[in-house]
Design a protein around this motif. Sequence first.
Motif, PDB file in Angstrom:
ATOM      1  N   PHE A 102     -70.930  28.801   7.408  1.00  0.00           N
ATOM      2  CA  PHE A 102     -72.291  29.177   7.812  1.00  0.00           C
ATOM      3  C   PHE A 102     -72.911  29.971   6.661  1.00  0.00           C
ATOM      4  CE2 PHE A 102     -69.769  28.706  11.635  1.00  0.00           C
ATOM      5  CZ  PHE A 102     -70.550  27.830  12.379  1.00  0.00           C
TER       6      PHE A 102
ATOM      7  N   ARG B   7     -72.122  18.478  15.382  1.00  0.00           N
ATOM      8  CA  ARG B   7     -73.465  19.029  15.140  1.00  0.00           C
ATOM      9  C   ARG B   7     -74.256  19.216  16.437  1.00  0.00           C
ATOM     10  NH1 ARG B   7     -71.601  17.173  11.016  1.00  0.00           N
ATOM     11  NH2 ARG B   7     -71.543  18.639   9.302  1.00  0.00           N
TER      12      ARG B   7
ATOM     13  N   VAL C 260     -72.560  22.535  17.545  1.00  0.00           N
ATOM     14  CA  VAL C 260     -72.827  23.649  16.608  1.00  0.00           C
ATOM     15  C   VAL C 260     -73.838  23.170  15.558  1.00  0.00           C
ATOM     16  CG1 VAL C 260     -71.749  25.422  15.147  1.00  0.00           C
ATOM     17  CG2 VAL C 260     -70.356  24.258  16.858  1.00  0.00           C
TER      18      VAL C 260
ATOM     19  N   LYS D  38     -66.506  34.184  17.071  1.00  0.00           N
ATOM     20  CA  LYS D  38     -67.410  33.943  18.194  1.00  0.00           C
ATOM     21  C   LYS D  38     -68.605  34.878  18.069  1.00  0.00           C
ATOM     22  CE  LYS D  38     -64.099  35.232  20.962  1.00  0.00           C
ATOM     23  NZ  LYS D  38     -63.120  35.900  20.059  1.00  0.00           N
ATOM     24  N   GLN D  39     -69.716  34.465  18.666  1.00  0.00           N
ATOM     25  CA  GLN D  39     -70.888  35.348  18.689  1.00  0.00           C
ATOM     26  C   GLN D  39     -71.134  35.802  20.120  1.00  0.00           C
ATOM     27  OE1 GLN D  39     -74.758  33.703  17.544  1.00  0.00           O
ATOM     28  NE2 GLN D  39     -75.385  35.715  16.769  1.00  0.00           N
TER      29      GLN D  39
ATOM     30  N   HIS E  51     -79.115  34.443  17.425  1.00  0.00           N
ATOM     31  CA  HIS E  51     -78.133  33.555  18.050  1.00  0.00           C
ATOM     32  C   HIS E  51     -78.014  32.232  17.276  1.00  0.00           C
ATOM     33  CE1 HIS E  51     -75.701  32.005  21.256  1.00  0.00           C
ATOM     34  NE2 HIS E  51     -76.350  30.873  21.116  1.00  0.00           N
TER      35      HIS E  51
ATOM     36  N   LEU F  50     -65.152  29.308  17.438  1.00  0.00           N
ATOM     37  CA  LEU F  50     -64.905  28.306  16.393  1.00  0.00           C
ATOM     38  C   LEU F  50     -63.730  28.694  15.515  1.00  0.00           C
ATOM     39  CD1 LEU F  50     -67.473  26.343  14.403  1.00  0.00           C
ATOM     40  CD2 LEU F  50     -65.787  27.648  13.100  1.00  0.00           C
TER      41      LEU F  50
ATOM     42  N   ILE G  79     -74.592  30.272  17.558  1.00  0.00           N
ATOM     43  CA  ILE G  79     -73.430  29.476  17.969  1.00  0.00           C
ATOM     44  C   ILE G  79     -73.013  29.854  19.390  1.00  0.00           C
ATOM     45  CG2 ILE G  79     -71.780  31.109  16.905  1.00  0.00           C
ATOM     46  CD1 ILE G  79     -70.084  28.578  16.188  1.00  0.00           C
ATOM     47  N   ASN G  80     -72.618  28.859  20.180  1.00  0.00           N
ATOM     48  CA  ASN G  80     -72.097  29.122  21.527  1.00  0.00           C
ATOM     49  C   ASN G  80     -70.571  29.163  21.576  1.00  0.00           C
ATOM     50  OD1 ASN G  80     -74.472  29.440  22.969  1.00  0.00           O
ATOM     51  ND2 ASN G  80     -74.780  27.229  23.066  1.00  0.00           N
TER      52      ASN G  80
ATOM     53  N   ILE H 204     -73.687  24.256  11.691  1.00  0.00           N
ATOM     54  CA  ILE H 204     -72.461  24.121  10.890  1.00  0.00           C
ATOM     55  C   ILE H 204     -72.766  23.516   9.504  1.00  0.00           C
ATOM     56  CG2 ILE H 204     -71.812  21.792  11.679  1.00  0.00           C
ATOM     57  CD1 ILE H 204     -69.265  24.547  11.625  1.00  0.00           C
TER      58      ILE H 204
END
Length: 371
Positions: free
Chosen positions: A293, A127, A130, A251-252, A235, A241, A237-238, A133
Amino acid sequence: MSHPVECDVIIVGGGIHGVAAAYFLSKKGLSVVLLERDTCGRCASGVNAGGVRTLGRVLPEIPLSLASSQLWQTLDFLHGFDGAFVRTGQIKVAESEQDMQILRERRDLLAKHGFHHEKLIDKDQVRQIVPAIAAHVEGALWVSTDGFAFPYLIVQAFAHQARKYGAQIREQSPVNAIEKSGNHWRVSTPEHTIAGKKLLLCAGVWTAELARLCGEHIPVTPGGLMLMVTQRVPHFINPVLGATSRGLSFKQFANGTVVIGGALECEADARQNHAELDFSRLANSARIVTDLFPFLKNVSITRAWSGIDGYAPDHTSIIGPSASVDNLYYACGFSSSGFQLGPASGQYLAELITDHAPNPLHQGLLPARFC
Ligand SMILES: Cc1cc2nc3c(=O)[nH]c(=O)nc-3n(C[C@H](O)[C@H](O)[C@H](O)COP(=O)(O)OP(=O)(O)OC[C@H]3O[C@@H](n4cnc5c(N)ncnc54)[C@H](O)[C@@H]3O)c2cc1C
């Protein structure tokens, strides 16, 4: 008839492995001619998800993947432009206690072989990485040095560097004949013949038919893979996943779009260079994303595409010298995850081609395992 162009090394295929090898070989001072049927990065290397992942590799690939990870961090021309390598980390989440057990066993297996790059983290740590999540996620494996890049631009970056060191990269040059004359290879396209001392075949799934021209059987078969991209969303998530028991990787990007893929297989026809989108599988993958998500439920998919990769029977890359033909080398069979390996594969091939013996660390990748 004009004399053939002469060089030290002929490379067939302008995907990530071909252009990376061209870069490392020409940097060592060898004369290199790379022949690409279409344009560099036109096939899997230009359309993949751009995942730069040591996480979850089969054991024989781990040493090369870790070497590649170093190169992704340190090669300066892979940084500093839009689409360059971004070190976001990659995370594989456990959605149940059963998944957690799979991840613990994976961690223990890697430790037994001396690898510690995949860290097992608990639900609170997940957490922190992310925050968005879903509540049911129990933990994860995490590699902070992984990330992603825009594949097409990375191929162009390697090709550009290779040219700077003198490599000739000839696009629109389909190889249709290969023969050995004395101790030289003669490789022909409809327009030219190139003579070279060493030959590297890294033409994706099409390596199998080129190997046949050299009298060898390389067991690479085609597999289609699909990706889809959403409209822009705020935005959330970095890292890249993935899930443990369900095929997913996403991915974003900085522009807000989310690219979804990960073992999303479809039918492929290598002769036609075509992989057919399978919309029911795409829908299934989109459902996994919304399970993890839920707030993404009403987001639209704007585009989907596919590509073809070459699969080895053991889903492990094939890199190294031919077992029976002198001065012939292969890099193929990347089985859906060859983009990350590209830099180290190119560096290793350059070592092999300049007369180094195969590195025992990469023994499990040798073509000889199929003899
Ligand atoms: C949709 C998708 C998603 C993927 N996602 C990832 C990911 O996130 N991370 C990851 O690590 N990997 C990923 N992969 C796998 C990765 O893209 C491939 O393993 C890798 O790009 C293979 O590179 P290559 O250089 O071996 O082959 P290719 O990129 O297939 O290049 C081979 C080249 O050879 C040329 N060629 C073929 N025949 C001839 C001939 N006769 N003469 C001259 N040239 C010829 C072709 O035109 C082509 O350009 C993905 C693949 C796909 C399709």
